[in-house]
Design an enzyme around this catalytic site. Structure first.
Site, mmCIF file in Angstrom:
data_model
loop_
_atom_site.group_PDB
_atom_site.id
_atom_site.type_symbol
_atom_site.label_atom_id
_atom_site.label_comp_id
_atom_site.label_asym_id
_atom_site.label_seq_id
_atom_site.Cartn_x
_atom_site.Cartn_y
_atom_site.Cartn_z
ATOM 1 N N ASP A 33 0.820 -1.215 0.000
ATOM 2 C CA ASP A 33 0.000 0.000 0.000
ATOM 3 C C ASP A 33 0.852 1.263 0.000
ATOM 4 O O ASP A 33 0.415 2.306 0.485
ATOM 5 C CB ASP A 33 -0.911 0.001 1.230
ATOM 6 N N ARG A 55 3.322 1.636 -12.158
ATOM 7 C CA ARG A 55 2.716 1.142 -10.901
ATOM 8 C C ARG A 55 1.769 -0.019 -11.207
ATOM 9 O O ARG A 55 1.724 -1.014 -10.492
ATOM 10 C CB ARG A 55 1.984 2.283 -10.167
ATOM 11 N N GLU A 191 -2.381 -0.202 13.785
ATOM 12 C CA GLU A 191 -0.919 -0.163 13.628
ATOM 13 C C GLU A 191 -0.283 1.007 14.388
ATOM 14 O O GLU A 191 -0.172 2.108 13.859
ATOM 15 C CB GLU A 191 -0.544 -0.074 12.136
ATOM 16 N N SER A 275 7.810 -4.757 9.232
ATOM 17 C CA SER A 275 9.249 -5.064 9.231
ATOM 18 C C SER A 275 10.094 -3.861 9.630
ATOM 19 O O SER A 275 11.230 -4.039 10.083
ATOM 20 C CB SER A 275 9.693 -5.642 7.887
ATOM 21 N N GLY A 276 9.590 -2.671 9.459
ATOM 22 C CA GLY A 276 10.152 -1.479 10.083
ATOM 23 C C GLY A 276 11.555 -1.049 9.699
ATOM 24 O O GLY A 276 12.101 -0.162 10.347
ATOM 25 N N GLY A 277 12.170 -1.668 8.716
ATOM 26 C CA GLY A 277 13.534 -1.283 8.348
ATOM 27 C C GLY A 277 14.545 -2.390 8.598
ATOM 28 O O GLY A 277 15.735 -2.222 8.326
ATOM 29 N N SER A 306 3.117 -8.656 8.362
ATOM 30 C CA SER A 306 2.456 -7.760 7.421
ATOM 31 C C SER A 306 3.564 -6.858 6.905
ATOM 32 O O SER A 306 3.635 -5.687 7.243
ATOM 33 C CB SER A 306 1.360 -6.961 8.131
HETATM 34 P P1 13P Z 1 7.336 -2.256 6.486
HETATM 35 O O1 13P Z 1 7.230 -3.744 6.634
HETATM 36 O O2 13P Z 1 8.114 -1.824 5.284
HETATM 37 O O3 13P Z 1 7.755 -1.576 7.757
HETATM 38 O O4 13P Z 1 5.900 -1.685 6.160
HETATM 39 C C1 13P Z 1 4.763 -2.290 6.572
HETATM 40 C C2 13P Z 1 3.660 -1.308 6.592
HETATM 41 O O5 13P Z 1 2.610 -1.555 6.058
HETATM 42 C C3 13P Z 1 3.860 -0.039 7.307
HETATM 43 O O6 13P Z 1 2.638 0.592 7.483
#
Ligand code: 13P
Length: 365
Positions: A33, A55, A191, A275-277, A306
């Site tokens: 997204d 895209r 989230e 995954s956050g980086g 996710s």
């Molecule tokens: P990441 O896994 O790249 O952190 O992103 C997941 C996501 O949907 C952040 O809102």
């Protein structure tokens, strides 16, 4: 009964069924997204112009990856993709139908990004998108979406972040969003992301995250959110990216399970981490360790993923704007790895990955 309570009543069974489908053991979500700006940054890295056709081509690749549904139960889409047709090569039908035909539940990002938080500390934000949300949710439902995502962002800093104002405002926004979309048949993914920026240790993250999650679940209760028809998407309990003593995966597993056990009700069917980086392989290793720690204590929820960056990084790189089968093979490899990690069965290094750090300071989605 007031009309809004009736609206939620009407969808209760379906919400629980959707959430249970997304909590299928051995699976997780593909977070595809990225806003138009964010996908542009990914394309830039492979020298591809950020056009609607590019895209479409990329998201058609995702939707036509054969076998993806074995490890991916749902996909989070950006609004453009939810209403977009696939490429001619993919058959030209709506992208949302291609995912549905595979048995992948389509979802939609509904927040409209973050803005500076007046009264908060420097850099703190609040998440926008509540105005008109009910009408938008109804339109997304009609188009086939069955779940939604709203990303609130908090940070840890020696300057005192997160402030109480930031924690309360972001928790309340998540709860208002969750209640609103449930009334229109969408399972809310809640989230509250805690960014990896900073040099704090894992114990600091754990105590901040306990506070954040406790506040979020209190706000959800006040708003009458139906927990069995909701999902949590937290960050893993990690140290800051610049922490001089980074924890190993086992420590991440133990701290994450402790944090969640102390704060997340057992009625929530699944916790699907962002995954956050983290690099692709590190994200899988940490998820694996979390599941092993959870099994040891008999945690009540499905603990899946996710992931955005950690599922798509090598996929985009190998696709490079033209190589469909190389891109799909890379996506499938990380989907398989994370499917196994969701059961605590991932063999380190057993699937190809790109070991680049995917950390971006103050990341926006
Ligand atoms: P990441 O896994 O790249 O952190 O992103 C997941 C996501 O949907 C952040 O809102």
């Amino acid at each position: 009964m007031p009309a809004d309570a009736m609206a939620l009543e009407e969808f209760r069974e379906q919400l629980a069924a959707t959430a249970a489908a997304l909590a299928e053991p051995g699976t997780g979500l593909l977070a595809a997204d990225e806003s138009t700006g964010t996908i542009g940054k990914r394309f830039e890295a492979i020298g591809l112009e950020n056009t609607e056709d590019h895209r479409r081509a990329y998201r058609s690749l995702l939707a036509t990856t054969a076998g993806l549904a074995e490890h991916i139960s749902g996909v989070i889409l950006f609004e453009e993709t939810l209403f977009q047709d696939s490429t001619e090569q993919a058959g030209g039908q709506p992208l949302v139908e291609l995912f549905q035909q595979q048995g992948i539940v389509p979802g939609i990002k509904v927040d409209q990004g973050v803005e500076p938080l007046a009264g908060g500390l420097a850099g703190e934000t609040w998440c926008t998108g509540l105005k008109g949300l009910g009408e938008r949710a109804a339109r997304y439902y009609a188009r086939g979406a069955r779940f939604a995502k709203w990303r609130a962002v908090l940070q840890i800093s020696s300057a005192g972040c997160p402030s109480e104002l930031a924690v309360r405002e972001n928790a309340w926004g998540l709860a208002r969003y969750a209640r609103t979309v449930q009334e229109h048949g969408l399972v809310p993914i809640v989230e509250p992301e805690i960014l990896m920026d900073g040099d704090h240790d894992i114990a600091t993250t754990a105590s901040v995250q306990e506070w954040v999650l406790r506040t979020v679940y209190e706000a959800l209760a006040v708003n009458g959110v139906f927990l069995e028809g909701s999902l949590l998407k937290p960050s893993m309990t990690l140290a800051g990216a610049a922490c001089p003593q980074p924890p190993n995966a086992q420590e991440v597993g133990a701290f994450t399970v402790r944090t969640l056990s102390r704060t997340v009700p057992a009625a929530v069917p699944a916790i699907l981490f962002l995954s956050g980086g983290l690099s692709e392989e590190d994200a899988s290793l940490c998820l694996n360790a979390i599941n092993q720690a959870a099994d040891a204590v008999g945690a009540p929820w499905h603990l899946g993923f996710s992931f955005g960056r950690a599922l798509q990084h090598s996929c985009i790189k190998h696709w490079a704007g033209h190589d469909l089968s190389a891109g799909q093979a890379a996506l499938l490899a990380r989907a398989r790895a994370n499917g196994a990690a969701s059961r605590g069965d991932y063999e380190p290094g057993s699937e190809p990955s790109d070991d680049a750090s995917l950390f971006v300071a103050n990341y926006s989605y």
